[in-house]
Design a protein around this motif. Structure first.
Motif, short mmCIF file in Angstrom:
data_model
loop_
_atom_site.label_atom_id
_atom_site.label_comp_id
_atom_site.label_asym_id
_atom_site.label_seq_id
_atom_site.Cartn_x
_atom_site.Cartn_y
_atom_site.Cartn_z
N GLU A 7 0.84 -1.21 0.00
CA GLU A 7 0.00 0.00 0.00
C GLU A 7 0.87 1.26 0.00
N PHE A 8 1.91 1.16 0.79
CA PHE A 8 2.85 2.29 0.88
C PHE A 8 3.42 2.61 -0.51
N LEU A 9 3.85 1.53 -1.23
CA LEU A 9 4.43 1.76 -2.56
C LEU A 9 3.42 2.40 -3.50
N THR A 10 2.18 1.94 -3.41
CA THR A 10 1.15 2.51 -4.29
C THR A 10 0.98 4.00 -4.01
N ILE A 11 0.94 4.33 -2.72
CA ILE A 11 0.73 5.73 -2.35
C ILE A 11 1.89 6.61 -2.82
N ILE A 12 3.12 6.14 -2.54
CA ILE A 12 4.24 7.03 -2.88
C ILE A 12 4.48 7.07 -4.38
N ARG A 13 4.05 6.03 -5.09
CA ARG A 13 4.19 6.05 -6.55
C ARG A 13 3.48 7.29 -7.11
N GLU A 14 2.33 7.58 -6.51
CA GLU A 14 1.58 8.76 -6.95
C GLU A 14 2.33 10.05 -6.62
N GLU A 15 3.01 9.97 -5.48
CA GLU A 15 3.64 11.20 -5.00
C GLU A 15 5.00 11.47 -5.66
N VAL A 16 5.81 10.41 -5.80
CA VAL A 16 7.17 10.67 -6.32
C VAL A 16 7.40 10.06 -7.70
N GLY A 17 6.44 9.32 -8.18
CA GLY A 17 6.56 8.77 -9.53
C GLY A 17 7.16 7.37 -9.55
N SER A 18 6.88 6.65 -10.63
CA SER A 18 7.30 5.25 -10.72
C SER A 18 8.81 5.08 -10.77
N ARG A 19 9.48 6.04 -11.42
CA ARG A 19 10.94 5.88 -11.58
C ARG A 19 11.63 5.81 -10.22
N VAL A 20 11.24 6.73 -9.36
CA VAL A 20 11.86 6.77 -8.04
C VAL A 20 11.54 5.48 -7.27
N VAL A 21 10.28 5.09 -7.37
CA VAL A 21 9.88 3.89 -6.62
C VAL A 21 10.67 2.68 -7.10
N ASP A 22 10.75 2.51 -8.45
CA ASP A 22 11.45 1.36 -8.99
C ASP A 22 12.94 1.39 -8.66
N THR A 23 13.50 2.58 -8.68
CA THR A 23 14.95 2.67 -8.43
C THR A 23 15.29 2.45 -6.96
N TRP A 24 14.54 3.11 -6.07
CA TRP A 24 14.97 3.12 -4.67
C TRP A 24 14.16 2.27 -3.72
N PHE A 25 12.91 2.03 -4.04
CA PHE A 25 12.07 1.34 -3.05
C PHE A 25 11.78 -0.12 -3.36
N LYS A 26 11.92 -0.48 -4.64
CA LYS A 26 11.52 -1.84 -5.02
C LYS A 26 12.27 -2.92 -4.24
N ALA A 27 13.55 -2.68 -4.01
CA ALA A 27 14.35 -3.72 -3.37
C ALA A 27 14.35 -3.59 -1.83
N VAL A 28 13.52 -2.68 -1.34
CA VAL A 28 13.48 -2.46 0.11
C VAL A 28 12.28 -3.22 0.67
N SER A 29 12.40 -3.69 1.87
CA SER A 29 11.20 -4.29 2.47
C SER A 29 11.00 -3.80 3.90
N LEU A 30 9.81 -4.03 4.35
CA LEU A 30 9.45 -3.59 5.69
C LEU A 30 9.86 -4.71 6.64
N GLY A 31 10.84 -4.42 7.50
CA GLY A 31 11.38 -5.49 8.35
C GLY A 31 10.54 -5.72 9.59
N LYS A 32 10.55 -4.77 10.47
CA LYS A 32 9.94 -5.00 11.78
C LYS A 32 9.19 -3.75 12.21
N TRP A 33 8.10 -3.94 12.92
CA TRP A 33 7.33 -2.81 13.44
C TRP A 33 7.23 -2.99 14.94
N ASP A 34 7.86 -2.11 15.67
CA ASP A 34 7.84 -2.17 17.13
C ASP A 34 6.75 -1.21 17.63
#
Ligand code: ADP
Ligand code: MG
Length: 462
Positions: A7-34
């Protein structure tokens, strides 16, 4: 976690565009939520991505993840999973940022700062404290109030601990701060600590993690007055309870004042060690209960006065009738009305109050209401039948009830004027327009009718 990340990726895709998401966020994952520390860990594939995200997109992550995780704020910690010393790096990262008692070589105690509550003043914000002066004393809270005052006269002597319990929004936090502020006013040197139990628990967890239990205990043991808010949240937290028990005993033996607030009576608290539960009830246990209509009006008057607003009695009674018992909600309703009046540059009238409160209550309780449901409530209220309403009768009383029905139908459904007219005996839409005008005028002229109508609408929406 992966759903949230998606959901986060979908939201920020709108905000910063697909290029940024694919370059910087695609390989990132959400590890832990404390949830307790309100920290979320993002796992970056390498140091480069980690640094880039930290530098450029940290605020973006914070905002959207907080919203998705339904918290007001959180801390985003980005780690590099390729780092073999990763365990260390997580720790170091956290250490830099987590607030930990006694950290950075200071043994300093967090001194008492009176809480401020924001109330709206026309076009301007002003702060008024949670003080005794701003607290309206009424039968529902007079015992707690008197005990709180007594505690400030002779801290640690009379009622120790003082345990105030009552439902949410009845003024417990207000009283705790009033005690703190008042003691501080009398004795500038007194060390007054106010802490919510949530924060107490998370501080304790941090203290364990970073080997700072000593500092943690030292901080609380240095208090002359310890105010612990919402102590029910300590239930089922065995280790924190033990630490707390220890602190409690030391303070108590040294005749230091302890005050608790809780939404539960000590005997009814689950998951509390027996010895701690019995400590809660050692001094004075006092309750606060739901305010009467008159008390609610008195509180509203006080709040309006604090905002330098003059609000009509009829409006006050109207608000007080709408909000059942929670004073926080009562205050919220008043603030919304004042804000609306300010923004639209209107006077605060019963009609305006009615509009504002009805709108919010409709929003918070979306419900499908049909004509039959409306007629049922109205007929019960006025003791008439659908046949009467649909008849050609021009009897004054029946006509009035028909108008009320039309008004409610327009207000509470999205049906057209024509539909309403047709349903009520095949009438023309102009007679519905006429009815709406009549009712609105009547409401303006007669405050009690406005309140009555609102009650009917509430009943319909139930
Ligand atoms: P609790 O801690 O019991 O949930 P709070 O102390 O936060 O409730 O009170 C909610 C709001 O209602 C606060 O803004 C507080 O100032 C107000 N309030 C509650 N009781 C009173 C009172 N008797 N007089 C004036 N304001 C009150
Ligand atoms: Mg509270």
């Amino acid at each position: 976690m992966s759903i949230i990340w998606g959901e986060f990726l979908t939201i920020i895709r709108e905000e910063v565009g697909s290029r940024v998401v694919d370059t910087w966020f695609k390989a990132v994952s959400l590890g832990k939520w404390d949830m307790i520390l309100k920290e979320v860990y993002l796992e970056a594939p390498n140091a480069f991505v980690k640094d880039w995200l930290n530098k450029n997109y940290l605020a973006l992550c914070q905002t959207h993840l907080a919203r998705l995780l339904k918290v007001t704020s959180l801390k985003v910690i980005i780690i590099d999973v390729s780092d073999t010393k990763n365990d260390n790096s997580v720790k170091n990262n956290v250490l830099e940022s987590v607030e930990c008692p006694g950290q950075a070589g200071t043994q300093e105690v967090v001194l008492y700062k009176p809480a401020k509550v924001a109330t709206i003043k026309r076009g301007n914000y002003t702060n008024t404290g949670y003080s005794f002066e701003n607290f309206v004393v009424a039968p529902s809270n007079s015992l707690a109030y008197a005990a709180a005052q007594a505690v400030t006269e002779k801290p640690g002597c009379l009622y120790n601990p003082l345990f105030i319990y009552g439902n949410s929004g009845l003024g417990k936090t207000h009283l705790l701060h009033a005690i703190g502020g008042s003691i501080k006013n009398k004795d500038k040197k007194a060390v007054v600590l106010y802490q919510t139990t949530d924060r107490f628990v998370s501080e304790f967890i941090n203290a364990i993690r970073f080997n700072k239990v000593h500092q943690f205990e030292a901080k609380y043991q240095s208090a002359d007055v310890l105010l612990i808010d919402d102590v029910q949240f300590i239930s089922n937290k065995g280790q924190t309870q033990e630490a707390f028990f220890h602190i409690f005993n030391l303070l108590y033996d040294a005749h230091k004042q302890i005050v608790f607030s809780s939404d539960t009576f000590p005997q009814d608290m689950d998951g509390i060690a027996e010895r701690l539960r019995s400590r809660f009830a050692w001094g004075l246990v006092t309750d606060m209960y739901a305010p009467s209509l008159e008390t609610k009006v008195a509180i509203l008057k006080k709040k309006a006065e604090l905002c330098s607003e003059v609000v009509d009695d009829a409006v006050m009674y109207f608000i007080a009738e709408q909000v059942t018992s929670n004073i926080r909600e009562l205050e919220g309703a008043l603030v919304r009305i004042i804000a609306f009046a300010t923004l639209t540059q209107q006077a605060i009238t019963l009609e305006l109050a009615y509009k504002v409160l009805l709108r919010t209550s409709l929003k918070s309780a979306p419900r499908v209401v049909d004509f039959e449901g409306i007629v049922k409530v109205i007929n019960k209220q006025y003791n008439c039948s659908l046949k009467d309403l649909c008849s050609k009768s021009r009897n004054k009383h029946i006509t009035f009830i028909r108008h009320v029905a039309m008004y409610c139908m327009k207000h509470l459904t999205d049906k057209s004027l024509r539909d309403i007219g047709t349903f009520l005996g095949g009438r023309d839409h102009t007679s519905v327009v006429y009815a709406l005008e009549k009712i609105e005028r009547h409401m303006k002229e007669n405050a009690h009718f406005g309140v009555e109508l609102r009650r009917i609408e509430n009943e319909i929406l139930k």
